[in-house]
Design a protein around this motif. Structure first.
Motif, PDB file in Angstrom:
ATOM      1  N   GLY A   1       5.336   6.103   0.161  1.00 51.32           N
ATOM      2  CA  GLY A   1       4.127   6.125  -0.655  1.00 51.32           C
ATOM      3  C   GLY A   1       2.909   5.693   0.128  1.00 51.32           C
ATOM      4  O   GLY A   1       1.819   6.236  -0.039  1.00 51.32           O
ATOM      5  N   HIS A   2       3.083   4.724   1.001  1.00 52.27           N
ATOM      6  CA  HIS A   2       1.964   4.243   1.805  1.00 52.27           C
ATOM      7  C   HIS A   2       1.506   5.312   2.790  1.00 52.27           C
ATOM      8  O   HIS A   2       0.315   5.539   2.963  1.00 52.27           O
ATOM      9  N   VAL A   3       2.464   5.984   3.418  1.00 53.33           N
ATOM     10  CA  VAL A   3       2.124   7.038   4.380  1.00 53.33           C
ATOM     11  C   VAL A   3       1.442   8.201   3.670  1.00 53.33           C
ATOM     12  O   VAL A   3       0.451   8.746   4.148  1.00 53.33           O
ATOM     13  N   ALA A   4       1.962   8.580   2.513  1.00 57.19           N
ATOM     14  CA  ALA A   4       1.364   9.701   1.775  1.00 57.19           C
ATOM     15  C   ALA A   4      -0.029   9.347   1.282  1.00 57.19           C
ATOM     16  O   ALA A   4      -0.933  10.182   1.285  1.00 57.19           O
ATOM     17  N   GLY A   5      -0.246   8.122   0.873  1.00 55.30           N
ATOM     18  CA  GLY A   5      -1.556   7.712   0.377  1.00 55.30           C
ATOM     19  C   GLY A   5      -2.564   7.467   1.479  1.00 55.30           C
ATOM     20  O   GLY A   5      -3.769   7.481   1.245  1.00 55.30           O
ATOM     21  N   ALA A   6      -2.090   7.239   2.694  1.00 52.42           N
ATOM     22  CA  ALA A   6      -2.996   6.944   3.795  1.00 52.42           C
ATOM     23  C   ALA A   6      -3.651   8.197   4.357  1.00 52.42           C
ATOM     24  O   ALA A   6      -4.682   8.120   5.006  1.00 52.42           O
ATOM     25  N   LYS A   7      -3.047   9.348   4.124  1.00 56.60           N
ATOM     26  CA  LYS A   7      -3.610  10.591   4.643  1.00 56.60           C
ATOM     27  C   LYS A   7      -4.627  11.151   3.659  1.00 56.60           C
ATOM     28  O   LYS A   7      -4.381  11.187   2.462  1.00 56.60           O
ATOM     29  N   PRO A   8      -5.764  11.582   4.165  1.00 57.31           N
ATOM     30  CA  PRO A   8      -6.747  12.159   3.249  1.00 57.31           C
ATOM     31  C   PRO A   8      -6.263  13.487   2.676  1.00 57.31           C
ATOM     32  O   PRO A   8      -5.569  14.239   3.347  1.00 57.31           O
ATOM     33  N   GLY A   9      -6.632  13.743   1.455  1.00 59.47           N
ATOM     34  CA  GLY A   9      -6.237  14.988   0.815  1.00 59.47           C
ATOM     35  C   GLY A   9      -6.974  16.172   1.393  1.00 59.47           C
ATOM     36  O   GLY A   9      -8.102  16.055   1.859  1.00 59.47           O
TER      37      GLY A   9
END
Length: 106
Positions: free
Chosen positions: A42-50
């Motif tokens: 979740g942290h890795v997915a949230g750290a990348k900009p959409g």
């Protein structure tokens, strides 16, 4: 002298703070290793900009790309157009592509 032994400093990680903030019932029914993997994902997915979809018009050609900002989108669109031209056996324009942004809802 031997009485003054320093205890190692414990630093709390982001996972530790999140885990301790969860209710006790949730912590008891979940495996710690699985929770750590989920937190990391979740942290890795949230750290990348959409990424957003950008559409450009170059003459009669329309190209859509997914990118984080318009500058990267224009660069990716030019690469895609070069690829399309090479695939068709044609040469891209010598002066480069004149890309005009197109609204997606139009």
């Amino acid at each position: 002298m031997l009485d003054k032994v320093k205890e190692p400093a414990t630093t709390k990680t982001a996972f530790d703070m999140w885990w301790s903030a969860l209710p006790l019932e949730v912590r008891q029914i979940n495996d710690l290793a699985f929770a750590r993997r989920c937190f990391r994902a979740g942290h890795v997915a949230g750290a990348k900009p959409g990424k957003s979809k950008f559409t450009f018009l170059a003459g009669r050609l329309v190209v859509s790309v997914w990118a984080t900002n318009s500058k990267d989108a224009a660069r990716d669109a030019a690469i895609e157009l070069d690829y399309r031209m090479a695939k068709a056996g044609k040469r891209p324009p010598a002066t480069g592509w004149k890309l005009t942004p197109v609204a997606d809802n139009a």
